[in-house]
Enzyme design. Structure first.
Site, PDB file in Angstrom:
ATOM      1  N   GLY A 266      -1.236   3.188  -5.323  1.00 56.90           N
ATOM      2  CA  GLY A 266       0.255   2.163  -4.129  1.00 56.90           C
ATOM      3  C   GLY A 266       0.612   1.683  -5.728  1.00 56.90           C
TER       4      GLY A 266
ATOM      5  N   GLN B 137       5.840  -4.955  -8.646  1.00 56.45           N
ATOM      6  CA  GLN B 137       5.502  -4.501 -10.639  1.00 56.45           C
ATOM      7  C   GLN B 137       6.453  -3.161 -10.843  1.00 56.45           C
ATOM      8  OE1 GLN B 137       2.058  -2.853  -7.926  1.00 56.45           O
ATOM      9  NE2 GLN B 137       1.296  -2.328  -9.840  1.00 56.45           N
TER      10      GLN B 137
ATOM     11  N   CYS C  67      -5.230  -1.281 -12.087  1.00 56.90           N
ATOM     12  CA  CYS C  67      -4.322  -1.773 -11.537  1.00 56.90           C
ATOM     13  C   CYS C  67      -3.516  -0.974 -12.791  1.00 56.90           C
ATOM     14  CB  CYS C  67      -3.987  -3.024 -11.645  1.00 56.90           C
ATOM     15  SG  CYS C  67      -2.322  -3.818 -10.656  1.00 56.90           S
ATOM     16  N   LEU C  68      -2.167  -0.820 -11.754  1.00 55.30           N
ATOM     17  CA  LEU C  68      -1.211  -0.291 -13.206  1.00 55.30           C
ATOM     18  C   LEU C  68      -0.233  -1.329 -13.556  1.00 55.30           C
ATOM     19  CD1 LEU C  68       0.845   2.370 -10.535  1.00 55.30           C
ATOM     20  CD2 LEU C  68      -1.289   3.055 -12.737  1.00 55.30           C
TER      21      LEU C  68
ATOM     22  N   HIS D   7      -4.986  -4.722  -1.648  1.00 52.41           N
ATOM     23  CA  HIS D   7      -5.450  -4.712  -3.066  1.00 52.41           C
ATOM     24  C   HIS D   7      -3.473  -4.859  -3.370  1.00 52.41           C
ATOM     25  CE1 HIS D   7      -4.935  -3.379  -7.735  1.00 52.41           C
ATOM     26  NE2 HIS D   7      -4.298  -3.771  -7.430  1.00 52.41           N
ATOM     27  N   GLU D   8      -2.918  -4.101  -2.649  1.00 53.09           N
ATOM     28  CA  GLU D   8      -1.307  -3.799  -2.592  1.00 53.09           C
ATOM     29  C   GLU D   8      -0.588  -5.278  -2.241  1.00 53.09           C
ATOM     30  OE1 GLU D   8       0.220  -2.011  -4.545  1.00 53.09           O
ATOM     31  OE2 GLU D   8      -1.755  -0.855  -4.602  1.00 53.09           O
TER      32      GLU D   8
ATOM     33  N   HIS E 165      -0.591  -7.967  -4.373  1.00 53.35           N
ATOM     34  CA  HIS E 165       0.423  -8.440  -5.470  1.00 53.35           C
ATOM     35  C   HIS E 165       1.807  -8.540  -4.571  1.00 53.35           C
ATOM     36  CE1 HIS E 165      -0.075  -5.692  -8.928  1.00 53.35           C
ATOM     37  NE2 HIS E 165      -1.021  -4.683  -7.846  1.00 53.35           N
TER      38      HIS E 165
HETATM   39 NI    NI Z   1      -2.365  -3.301  -8.352  1.00 56.74          NI
END
Ligand code: NI
Length: 183
Positions: free
Chosen positions: A49, A54, A102-103, A144-145, A148
Site C-alpha cells: 500500500g 508518502q 513501511c516504505l 496502516h495506510e 498515514h
Molecule cells: Ni506505511
C-alpha cells in the site's frame, strides 16, 4: 504516470493530517495523475500500500494491493483498491498483533495492535461510494495506510520491544507470523 520518490520518516509531510478532497478536485487531471503515480510507485517499491503523503502530497488518498504471489506469500491477496477520503470504523473490540513495516521507515518491522474487523467507507477514484467490511491482515493493511493520512506511522503504535531489522525479523519472528496467519 511516474514513479515518485518516497518520503522518509522525519519528513514533516508524514506528520501532517492530510486534507480531504472534493468530488471536483478528485476528477481533476492533476489528482487522477497523482493516483496513477501512487499506483506506479507502490508497484515499483513492491509495497502492499501507499498513501499520498508518502509521495509528498498531503491529501486523503491511499492505494492498496497485495498480489497473489510473492513477496507476500502468507498474505491474502487484495485487488488494486484506491481509497479517497476513507473512514474506518472498528466492528468490535477484537484486536491482534500485526507484523508491519513501511516504505517510509527503512529496514524496520514491529508488531502493531490492530482491529480485527473494520468497516471502510470511502470513494473510489471516480468518486463512487465504497462501503465494505475487511478483516484480519487485510483490515490491518487498511489501518496502516489510513494512519498515514492522519500523520501516524506504525512505529508510533508498535510495541517498541518488538522492533526489529528486516534481517532479524526474518530470522526470529517470521516463522511465528506465518503460523499465526495460517491459523
Ligand atoms: Ni506505511
Amino acid at each position: 504516470m511516474a514513479v515518485r520518490p518516497i518520503t522518509q520518516i522525519g519528513a514533516p509531510v508524514l506528520r501532517q493530517r492530510a486534507r480531504a478532497l472534493t468530488h471536483a478536485e478528485l476528477a481533476s487531471p492533476e489528482v487522477q495523475a497523482l493516483i496513477d503515480d501512487l499506483i506506479d510507485t507502490m508497484h515499483d517499491a513492491r509495497g502492499a500500500g501507499l498513501a499520498a503523503p508518502q509521495v509528498g502530497e498531503s491529501v486523503r488518498i491511499a492505494v492498496i494491493e497485495v498480489p497473489a504471489d510473492p513477496p507476500h506469500p502468507y498474505r491474502p491477496a487484495i485487488p488494486l483498491t484506491v481509497l479517497v477520503n476513507p473512514v474506518l470504523t472498528p466492528i468490535d473490540d477484537e484486536q491482534f498483533a500485526h507484523a508491519e513495516g513501511c516504505l517510509s521507515v527503512p529496514d524496520l518491522r514491529g508488531l502493531v495492535p490492530r482491529a480485527a474487523r473494520v468497516r471502510v467507507q470511502a470513494w473510489d477514484r471516480h468518486g463512487a461510494a465504497i462501503d465494505e467490511i475487511v478483516v484480519g491482515l487485510t483490515a490491518a493493511t487498511y489501518q496502516h495506510e489510513i494512519d498515514h493520512l492522519d500523520g501516524v506511522l506504525f512505529v508510533d503504535r508498535a510495541d517498541p520491544r518488538t522492533l526489529a531489522t528486516m534481517a532479524e525479523f526474518e530470522r526470529h519472528q517470521m516463522p511465528a507470523v506465518i503460523a499465526a496467519a495460517r491459523a
